[in-house]
Each structure stands twice: as structure tokens, then as C-alpha cells.
Motif scaffolding. Structure first.
Motif, PDB file in Angstrom:
ATOM      1  N   ALA A 114      74.398 -24.405  23.244  1.00  7.77           N
ATOM      2  CA  ALA A 114      74.343 -25.692  22.524  1.00  7.77           C
ATOM      3  C   ALA A 114      74.226 -25.449  21.020  1.00  7.77           C
ATOM      4  O   ALA A 114      74.902 -26.117  20.223  1.00  7.77           O
ATOM      5  N   ALA A 115      73.398 -24.484  20.645  1.00  7.38           N
ATOM      6  CA  ALA A 115      73.249 -24.163  19.216  1.00  7.38           C
ATOM      7  C   ALA A 115      74.562 -23.618  18.649  1.00  7.38           C
ATOM      8  O   ALA A 115      74.949 -23.948  17.520  1.00  7.38           O
ATOM      9  N   ALA A 116      75.260 -22.797  19.438  1.00 10.67           N
ATOM     10  CA  ALA A 116      76.539 -22.237  18.986  1.00 10.67           C
ATOM     11  C   ALA A 116      77.586 -23.338  18.832  1.00 10.67           C
ATOM     12  O   ALA A 116      78.362 -23.336  17.863  1.00 10.67           O
ATOM     13  N   VAL A 117      77.612 -24.277  19.772  1.00 11.35           N
ATOM     14  CA  VAL A 117      78.560 -25.399  19.682  1.00 11.35           C
ATOM     15  C   VAL A 117      78.267 -26.217  18.424  1.00 11.35           C
ATOM     16  O   VAL A 117      79.179 -26.572  17.677  1.00 11.35           O
ATOM     17  N   GLN A 118      76.985 -26.478  18.174  1.00  8.50           N
ATOM     18  CA  GLN A 118      76.585 -27.233  16.983  1.00  8.50           C
ATOM     19  C   GLN A 118      77.011 -26.493  15.713  1.00  8.50           C
ATOM     20  O   GLN A 118      77.579 -27.086  14.791  1.00  8.50           O
ATOM     21  N   ALA A 119      76.754 -25.188  15.677  1.00  8.43           N
ATOM     22  CA  ALA A 119      77.133 -24.388  14.501  1.00  8.43           C
ATOM     23  C   ALA A 119      78.649 -24.383  14.314  1.00  8.43           C
ATOM     24  O   ALA A 119      79.141 -24.472  13.180  1.00  8.43           O
ATOM     25  N   LEU A 120      79.375 -24.288  15.419  1.00  5.97           N
ATOM     26  CA  LEU A 120      80.846 -24.300  15.336  1.00  5.97           C
ATOM     27  C   LEU A 120      81.336 -25.643  14.804  1.00  5.97           C
ATOM     28  O   LEU A 120      82.241 -25.682  13.963  1.00  5.97           O
ATOM     29  N   GLN A 121      80.728 -26.731  15.253  1.00  3.39           N
ATOM     30  CA  GLN A 121      81.124 -28.048  14.747  1.00  3.39           C
ATOM     31  C   GLN A 121      80.852 -28.159  13.246  1.00  3.39           C
ATOM     32  O   GLN A 121      81.682 -28.684  12.498  1.00  3.39           O
ATOM     33  N   GLU A 122      79.696 -27.677  12.815  1.00  5.72           N
ATOM     34  CA  GLU A 122      79.358 -27.744  11.388  1.00  5.72           C
ATOM     35  C   GLU A 122      80.302 -26.866  10.566  1.00  5.72           C
ATOM     36  O   GLU A 122      80.776 -27.293   9.504  1.00  5.72           O
ATOM     37  N   ALA A 123      80.575 -25.659  11.073  1.00  7.08           N
ATOM     38  CA  ALA A 123      81.501 -24.767  10.360  1.00  7.08           C
ATOM     39  C   ALA A 123      82.902 -25.372  10.333  1.00  7.08           C
ATOM     40  O   ALA A 123      83.610 -25.297   9.310  1.00  7.08           O
ATOM     41  N   GLY A 124      83.284 -25.994  11.454  1.00  9.03           N
ATOM     42  CA  GLY A 124      84.598 -26.641  11.522  1.00  9.03           C
ATOM     43  C   GLY A 124      84.710 -27.777  10.527  1.00  9.03           C
ATOM     44  O   GLY A 124      85.734 -27.933   9.851  1.00  9.03           O
ATOM     45  N   ALA A 125      83.626 -28.563  10.417  1.00  9.70           N
ATOM     46  CA  ALA A 125      83.631 -29.683   9.473  1.00  9.70           C
ATOM     47  C   ALA A 125      83.755 -29.159   8.036  1.00  9.70           C
ATOM     48  O   ALA A 125      84.523 -29.709   7.229  1.00  9.70           O
ATOM     49  N   ALA A 126      83.029 -28.096   7.722  1.00 13.92           N
ATOM     50  CA  ALA A 126      83.103 -27.500   6.377  1.00 13.92           C
ATOM     51  C   ALA A 126      84.508 -26.940   6.129  1.00 13.92           C
ATOM     52  O   ALA A 126      85.069 -27.088   5.038  1.00 13.92           O
ATOM     53  N   PHE A 127      85.074 -26.328   7.160  1.00 15.75           N
ATOM     54  CA  PHE A 127      86.424 -25.762   7.049  1.00 15.75           C
ATOM     55  C   PHE A 127      87.445 -26.862   6.770  1.00 15.75           C
ATOM     56  O   PHE A 127      88.317 -26.716   5.904  1.00 15.75           O
ATOM     57  N   VAL A 128      87.325 -27.969   7.480  1.00 13.03           N
ATOM     58  CA  VAL A 128      88.265 -29.085   7.302  1.00 13.03           C
ATOM     59  C   VAL A 128      88.249 -29.579   5.855  1.00 13.03           C
ATOM     60  O   VAL A 128      89.295 -29.936   5.301  1.00 13.03           O
ATOM     61  N   GLU A 129      87.076 -29.583   5.248  1.00  9.86           N
ATOM     62  CA  GLU A 129      86.957 -30.050   3.867  1.00  9.86           C
ATOM     63  C   GLU A 129      87.701 -29.131   2.882  1.00  9.86           C
ATOM     64  O   GLU A 129      88.015 -29.544   1.771  1.00  9.86           O
TER      65      GLU A 129
END
Length: 145
Positions: free
Chosen positions: A50-65
Motif C-alpha cells: 500500500a505504501a509503495a502504491v501510494q509512493a508510485l502515485q505521488e511520483a507519477g503525479a510529480a512526473f506528469v507535471e
């Protein structure tokens, strides 16, 4: 005579049943402990995931920006926005998929626990019935003598 032989057979059968019951109880206790340990490890792994999924979502959001127009070829601003929207949607789906997987696992765990409980109840009732049958046989033999 024959009654003594039958008494001995009943005593042997009773002793065997008692030993079997004790062995089963010991094995059940051992299995419950192992199952508890496995459950704790699985829960720790789920928390890590769950923590890894959350981190991936946050990294993905930063990447999209960081998406921007390419300098090497002509790209319109609306194409960049469309790519960002597609990537954001993928990140949201990741979170939704994880939640669905977690709910499915919890449902399966509840079903397995209910099945285990029913099996234990049936085994306990079967052992009680076997003890009762031995007692009935012994009583019938005593009254028949």
C-alpha cells in the motif's frame, strides 16, 4: 472370558481415541499458530505494498507535471495536456485497482476464516459423537452382562 476381552478392546479403543484427540488438538494449536504468523507476514506485506502504491502515485503525479512540449518536433499545448490527463487517469486507476484487490483479499480472508471455524466445529462435534458412541457401547455391554 469374552466379556474381559471386550472390556480390554473398549479400553484400548478409548485410549486410542484419547491419544488421537490429543494429537489432533496439538496439531490444531500448531496450525493456528503458523496461520497467525502467516497472517501477520501477509498484513505487513500488504502495508508495504500500500505504501509503495501510494509512493508510485505521488511520483507519477510529480512526473506528469514535468510533461512539456518537445523542442525537436512540433507539439501543441493541448497535446501535452491530453498526455497529462491520460497519465493522471492511469495513476488514479492504480489506486482504485489496489483498493479493489485489498477488498477482494479481505473478503476471501473472511470466507476462509468462516470455513475454518465450521471445520473446527464439525471436528469437535465428530469427536464428541465418537466419545458418546464409545460410552453407549460400554453401557450396553455392562447392562448386557
Amino acid at each position: 472370558g469374552p466379556a474381559g476381552t471386550v472390556d480390554a478392546q473398549v479400553a484400548i479403543a478409548r485410549k486410542g481415541a484419547e491419544l488421537t484427540e490429543r494429537n489432533r488438538e496439538r496439531e490444531r494449536t500448531r496450525a493456528e499458530k503458523l496461520q497467525g504468523n502467516a497472517q501477520q507476514k501477509a498484513e505487513a506485506a500488504r502495508e508495504t505494498t500500500a505504501a509503495a502504491v501510494q509512493a508510485l502515485q505521488e511520483a507519477g503525479a510529480a512526473f506528469v507535471e514535468t510533461f512539456q512540449k518537445a523542442q525537436a518536433r512540433p507539439v501543441r499545448a493541448d497535446q501535452v495536456k491530453a498526455a497529462q490527463q491520460t497519465a493522471r487517469a492511469a495513476m488514479r486507476q492504480l489506486g482504485a485497482a489496489w483498493k479493489a484487490a485489498r477488498a477482494s483479499r479481505e473478503s476471501a480472508a473472511k470466507a476462509a476464516a468462516a470455513r475454518r471455524k465450521a471445520e473446527q466445529r464439525a471436528a469437535t462435534e465428530g469427536a464428541a459423537e465418537a466419545r458418546s458412541e464409545l460410552g453407549v457401547e460400554e453401557a450396553e455391554r455392562e447392562h448386557g452382562e
